[in-house]
Design an enzyme around this catalytic site. Structure first.
Site, short mmCIF file in Angstrom:
data_model
loop_
_atom_site.label_atom_id
_atom_site.label_comp_id
_atom_site.label_asym_id
_atom_site.label_seq_id
_atom_site.Cartn_x
_atom_site.Cartn_y
_atom_site.Cartn_z
CD1 TRP A 223 6.62 3.80 3.71
CD2 TRP A 223 7.61 4.60 2.09
NE1 TRP A 223 6.99 4.97 4.18
CE2 TRP A 223 7.48 5.55 3.03
CE3 TRP A 223 8.08 4.96 0.86
CZ2 TRP A 223 8.22 6.84 2.95
CZ3 TRP A 223 8.75 6.13 0.80
CH2 TRP A 223 8.57 7.06 1.63
CG HIS B 44 -1.59 1.36 1.55
ND1 HIS B 44 -2.61 1.80 0.65
CD2 HIS B 44 -1.51 2.27 2.48
CE1 HIS B 44 -3.04 3.26 0.81
NE2 HIS B 44 -2.31 3.36 2.07
CG HIS C 63 11.38 15.26 5.13
ND1 HIS C 63 10.45 14.81 5.93
CD2 HIS C 63 11.25 16.33 4.99
CE1 HIS C 63 9.63 15.74 6.18
NE2 HIS C 63 9.79 16.86 5.53
CE1 TYR D 17 7.81 19.79 2.98
CE2 TYR D 17 9.62 18.42 3.40
CZ TYR D 17 8.57 19.36 3.74
OH TYR D 17 8.58 19.54 5.10
CG ASP E 239 7.18 17.05 -26.84
OD1 ASP E 239 7.03 16.75 -25.60
OD2 ASP E 239 6.72 16.23 -27.61
CG HIS F 251 11.57 15.06 11.15
ND1 HIS F 251 11.22 16.61 10.36
CD2 HIS F 251 11.03 14.28 10.27
CE1 HIS F 251 10.64 16.18 9.32
NE2 HIS F 251 10.39 15.02 9.09
CG HIS F 252 11.28 10.92 8.90
ND1 HIS F 252 10.08 10.39 8.71
CD2 HIS F 252 11.61 11.96 8.26
CE1 HIS F 252 9.40 11.37 7.69
NE2 HIS F 252 10.57 12.28 7.55
CB SER G 26 -0.88 27.60 -6.92
OG SER G 26 -0.44 27.43 -5.50
CB SER H 148 11.02 6.00 -14.25
OG SER H 148 9.94 6.63 -14.24
CB SER H 149 12.08 9.51 -10.19
OG SER H 149 10.80 8.40 -9.99
NE ARG I 273 3.45 4.01 10.65
CZ ARG I 273 4.30 4.78 10.13
NH1 ARG I 273 5.17 5.30 10.63
NH2 ARG I 273 4.24 4.32 8.89
CE LYS J 56 4.62 26.70 -1.54
NZ LYS J 56 4.07 27.18 -2.74
CD GLU K 46 9.22 10.10 -3.08
OE1 GLU K 46 10.27 10.48 -3.59
OE2 GLU K 46 8.16 9.85 -3.49
CB THR L 102 4.44 24.57 4.93
OG1 THR L 102 5.60 24.07 4.83
CG2 THR L 102 3.52 23.66 4.31
#
Lengths: 623, 110, 225
Positions: free
Chosen positions: A122, A58, A236, A240, A87, A285-286, A251, A152-153, A433, A314, A238, A311
């Protein structure tokens, strides 16, 4: 065949959209199955092992196969249109990125159908994901699959970064780019800088698993925190990468439907850059729970609190954008507003774990699950839905059904809150969890029941969306080039756009070029200059360009004499070769050397051969 | 974005400069290796900093002259120095997090 | 017929006036900075953490067998290979200059050296050979380490050392193949000043690989435990 060989960014964008919606539904089914198991104490629907596979897939599916490629669908479709390009910078590389993504997605997804899927989360924490503790092929699929998806990314990020830097229409300087393009641009750099780190962490894990190296072997003196640090240096940024494109989409939706320019445009752009930059300084912080010492805890706690500022800026800018506007509540607008509200909840719960002592109470509980689903479902997914409703008419020339959209919206919003809000409480009551079941009498029953009901309601919500999506393609209300009366370049051309996008490249003189033509009163306070026009004329003459205009051209590229990249199958085979090469490794630990080496060498030969053929063929047919 | 920049990229140094660049790189490498062999030098407090400085100078020279970043468009400078800075800061951060220093401070805090 | 003036000028319009490929290669190099930073960080983090030898800078006696493993790194050999790689960078810039200046007449009174400087084939050959020479040194280094008892599975030092230098070696190999391809094109149809950008991109990659080695040489080989 046409779809296999296309190099058109719009077609590739559509491919990304459909593929990732499929994976989104698949990831959603996995979530619902988990909620089914957790509905009551001592659930027996799935075994612990099956549950591990479900939560691993998941997370992996939603992050790498749904939200990232959904964003990529918009990068593909919108960036060239928003900056006035025909293009992307490298159309064939773009096709390659898509095919690597879809083949890698299949590779990592197939095992779940035979209950042989990755089962280490994950985040794949080593040494748990090493051969000693995960001996089966399950985590092989994960470590290789993520490696493939990273290719790919990365390929896409070089492509889009170059596109934004170099293919902007004359006058489209950086501070005139639509905010979606801005946020996507920042995202590309996050990918460029964060993916290499996870690539290396995965290489170590691959070497450990397949070749017996000692990177994560505690008995050899390895540090169990190495993986965690490397993973979160990627992980982290990631998050964002997942949220910034959605911020960009809303926006676009909010100003258009408030009939006002975006409030504080430069600050929006700068806060996006600041989020991206600070995003590289908060990773630990993780890991507050591992005991890094007071200095590291303090530094990472402070940077985490700091990142809340841009943040928050925004959030306020979006609210001020709506303030005093004449708001039109389209389905897209509802989702955009929901993003503001839901993301704020997730943002605030996020700040509660920026403080290490407080985080120690929350870490590894359902409170964390609640937090990141508010920012990812409530943020990224809401933003992406807003984007789909908003841009569907551009893609297919027809609007999605607004009534069904409204039903989808309310059901989705209510179901989402039913699912995730109770998790704050079950988490605070200590529910960990990733447990596959729990005993009665700990005060978790009601909250889990509500969460499961919410999750079950998300299914019909999504079904309504999918029905609306496919039905509207054929039967939706026909939309003109600019059904929402929007201000940016993509709305100045027909819907769906012709293959060349712009018959004449528009010469832009402000941030809202289309409103300059249709609603000049809305843009009167924005600077208008012709900067960049001279340079463009100097480079190519004015032949191919024209001052800002609305295009109604329906001729083909050939009739207009616009050179288009030719279709080619080579990127597909390069992608296939790479995936086969990685797939060969799966057979290695089983002692099946013949298929292993056949796939590895065959795959390598395939991708190297087709890469050479690709690089020695010019992009365009010269007629 | 301005004309000067677009044209500036065409200037590349020539053999006259390249040979000096190569000579300097060679000499710094010789000094680096020579210092390594001076008895007792490796335990001197200045040894590691001086080696780091020398290799940083070599690094900068190759990037500025051979990769002609000194003469090229400022965009390329940004594309390189930005990620390089993030990479160096991350490296230093990681080394601190795994160092005895961080662990000792953790012990004192507890 | 396409008669756009962009094509007449031989290129498409770009915002910065720069070529897309050159922007992409710099973005790629930026990404590679993070890749090698991760590898180097890991090597340094694991420095001195191996529970068994051999070690890079100090000898180690196996307590069970009493066998003595000497310090593994061979500084003279690596200094030589470092020199070879540095010189390949010089050859690379001369190859690029030769392509850029192809067709320009030599000033009167030019000697053999000035003539040699105009040969792109010569300098591409030099770059490839020096790159291959570096790889030969690395192959020698790896095999001798394995003979001395250091494999990639042996300890943390072996794992992180072979992975880091192996990644660098793989980059050099890719560079040699890339330059070899350019050389083949040079033989087939002759590289022209219009090809300079292709050579420039390969050169940027090549120098970057060199720069990474400059860092590795100091951090791995010269700084002791």
């Amino acid at each position: 065949m046409d779809w296999l060989t296309t190099t058109d960014h719009k077609k590739i964008g559509t491919l990304y959209l459909h593929t990732s919606l499929f994976f989104f539904v698949l990831g959603g089914i996995e979530a619902i199955l988990m909620r089914w198991q957790l509905m009551r104490p001592n659930g027996t629907v799935f075994t612990a092992e099956q549950f591990n596979q479900l939560f691993t897939m998941h997370g992996t599916t939603m992050v790498f196969l749904a939200v990232m490629p959904l964003s990529a669908a918009f990068f593909n479709y919108l960036i060239p249109l928003q900056i006035g390009a025909r293009d992307v910078a490298f159309p064939r590389l773009n096709a390659f990125s898509y095919w690597v993504f879809v083949l890698g997605g299949i590779f990592i997804t197939l095992p779940i159908f035979v209950w042989a899927a990755p089962d280490g989360g994950w985040f794949g924490y080593a040494p748990l994901s090493g051969r000693t503790y995960s001996p089966g092929p399950n985590m092989d699929f994960w470590v290789l699959g993520i490696q493939i998806l990273g290719i790919s990314s990365l390929a896409a990020s070089f492509n889009f970064a170059t596109t934004v830097i170099n293919l902007r229409a004359p006058g489209m300087n950086m501070m005139r780019m639509p905010m979606f393009t801005w946020m996507s641009f920042v995202t590309q750099f996050l990918i460029i800088l964060s993916f290499p780190v996870v690539t290396i962490a995965l290489v170590f894990l691959q070497f450990d698993r397949f070749f017996g190296t000692t990177f994560y072997q505690i008995s050899a003196g390895a540090d169990p925190l190495l993986w965690q640090h490397l993973f979160w240096i990627f992980g982290h940024p990631e998050v964002y990468i997942l949220i910034l494109p959605a911020f960009g989409l809303v926006s676009e939706v909010l100003p258009t439907n408030s009939k006002k320019p975006l409030f504080g445009y430069p600050v929006m752009a700068y806060s996006g850059i600041l989020i991206g930059f600070l995003g590289f300084g908060v990773w630990a912080h993780h890991m507050f729970a591992v005991g890094m010492g007071p200095i590291a805890d303090t530094v990472f706690g402070l940077t985490t609190m700091l990142i809340a500022i841009p943040t928050g800026v925004k959030i306020f800018n979006w609210i001020f954008t709506m303030w005093g506007g004449s708001i039109r509540f389209t389905a897209a607008m509802k989702f955009a507003i929901a993003l503001i509200a839901m993301f704020t909840i997730g943002g605030i719960s996020g700040i509660t774990h920026s403080s290490p002592p407080s985080d120690l109470q929350q870490t590894d509980t359902y409170y964390i699950v609640a937090h990141f689903h508010y920012v990812l479902f409530g943020g990224a997914i809401m933003g992406i839905f807003a984007g789909i409703y908003h841009y569907f008419p551009k893609m297919y020339g027809r609007k999605m059904n607004e009534s069904l959209g409204t039903v989808h919206f309310w059901l989705n919003l209510i179901a989402m809150n039913l699912t995730f809000f109770p998790m704050h409480f079950s988490g605070m009551l200590g529910m960990p969890r990733r447990i596959y079941t729990y005993d009665a009498g700990q005060g978790w029953e009601t909250f889990n029941m509500i969460s499961t009901i919410g999750a079950f309601l998300l299914a019909p919500a999504t079904l309504i969306f999918v029905y609306n999506f496919f039905r509207s393609k054929k039967h939706g209300e026909v939309a003109g080039p600019n059904p929402w009366d929007a201000p940016t370049l993509e709305w100045s051309i027909p819907s769906p756009p012709p293959e060349y996008n712009f018959a004449k490249i528009p010469m832009v003189s402000s941030r809202y070029p289309l409103w300059d033509l249709t609603h000049p009163e809305r843009t009167s306070e924005i600077p208008h200059t012709q900067s960049g026009w001279e340079d463009a004329k100097h480079q190519t003459g004015e032949h191919d360009m024209a001052p800002m205009h609305i295009e109604t051209e329906t001729k083909t590229a050939k009739e207009l004499g616009i050179p288009m990249p030719s279709s080619t199958i080579k990127p597909f085979f390069v992608a296939l070769g790479i995936v086969l090469m990685f797939a060969g490794l799966v057979f290695l630990p089983k002692g099946m050397h013949i298929p292993a080496f056949a796939l590895m060498f065959g795959g390598s030969a395939m991708w190297i051969g087709f890469l050479y053929a690709w690089l020695t063929t010019p992009l365009e047919d010269h007629h | 974005m301005s004309h000067e920049n677009a044209h500036a990229e065409h200037y590349h140094p020539t053999w006259k400069e390249y040979k000096w660049v190569a000579l300097i790189l060679f000499l710094i490498t010789v000094v680096e290796v020579a210092v390594y062999y001076i008895p007792g030098a490796t335990s001197h407090a200045a040894f590691v900093p001086s080696l780091l400085i020398m290799s940083a100078v070599k690094f900068a020279i190759v990037v500025m002259y051979y990769m002609h970043l000194k003469y090229d468009h400022k965009l390329f400078r940004a594309l390189f120095t930005g990620p390089l800075a993030v990479a160096i800061v991350t490296l230093i951060g990681l080394l601190f997090l795994f160092s005895k220093l961080a662990i000792r401070l953790a012990g004192r805090g507890a | 017929m396409s008669a756009s003036s962009a094509e007449a000028h031989g290129h498409h319009y770009t915002t910065t006036g720069l070529d897309n490929r050159k922007i992409a290669i710099w973005a790629f190099i930026g990404s590679e900075c993070m890749l090698f930073a991760s590898l180097i960080s890991t090597y340094l983090i694991y420095k001195g953490k191996s529970v068994v030898g051999p070690f890079p800078h100090t000898p180690w006696t196996d307590p069970s067998s009493g066998k003595v493993y000497p310090a593994i790194l061979n500084i003279p050999v690596t200094s030589a290979s470092t020199f070879v790689l540095l010189m390949s960078s010089l050859a690379m810039v001369l190859a690029l200059a030769a392509v850029e200046n192809k067709g320009k007449p030599l000033p009167p009174g030019s000697g053999w050296w000035d003539k040699a400087l105009t040969s792109s084939k010569l300098w591409l050959w030099m770059t490839c050979l020096l790159g291959a020479g570096f790889l030969a040194f690395q192959a020698y280094e790896f095999t001798s380490f394995v003979h001395e008892g250091l494999t990639i599975r042996r300890n943390l030092f072996g794992s992180s050392f072979f992975t880091l230098t192996g990644f660098h070696g793989a980059h050099v190999t890719a560079g040699v193949i890339w330059l070899g391809t350019l050389l083949a094109i040079d033989y087939k149809r002759g590289l022209q000043p219009s090809d300079a950008l292709n050579v420039d991109i390969a050169a940027l990659y090549w120098h970057f690989v060199d720069v990474v080695w400059i860092a590795i040489f100091t951090l791995l080989y010269l700084i002791p435990d």
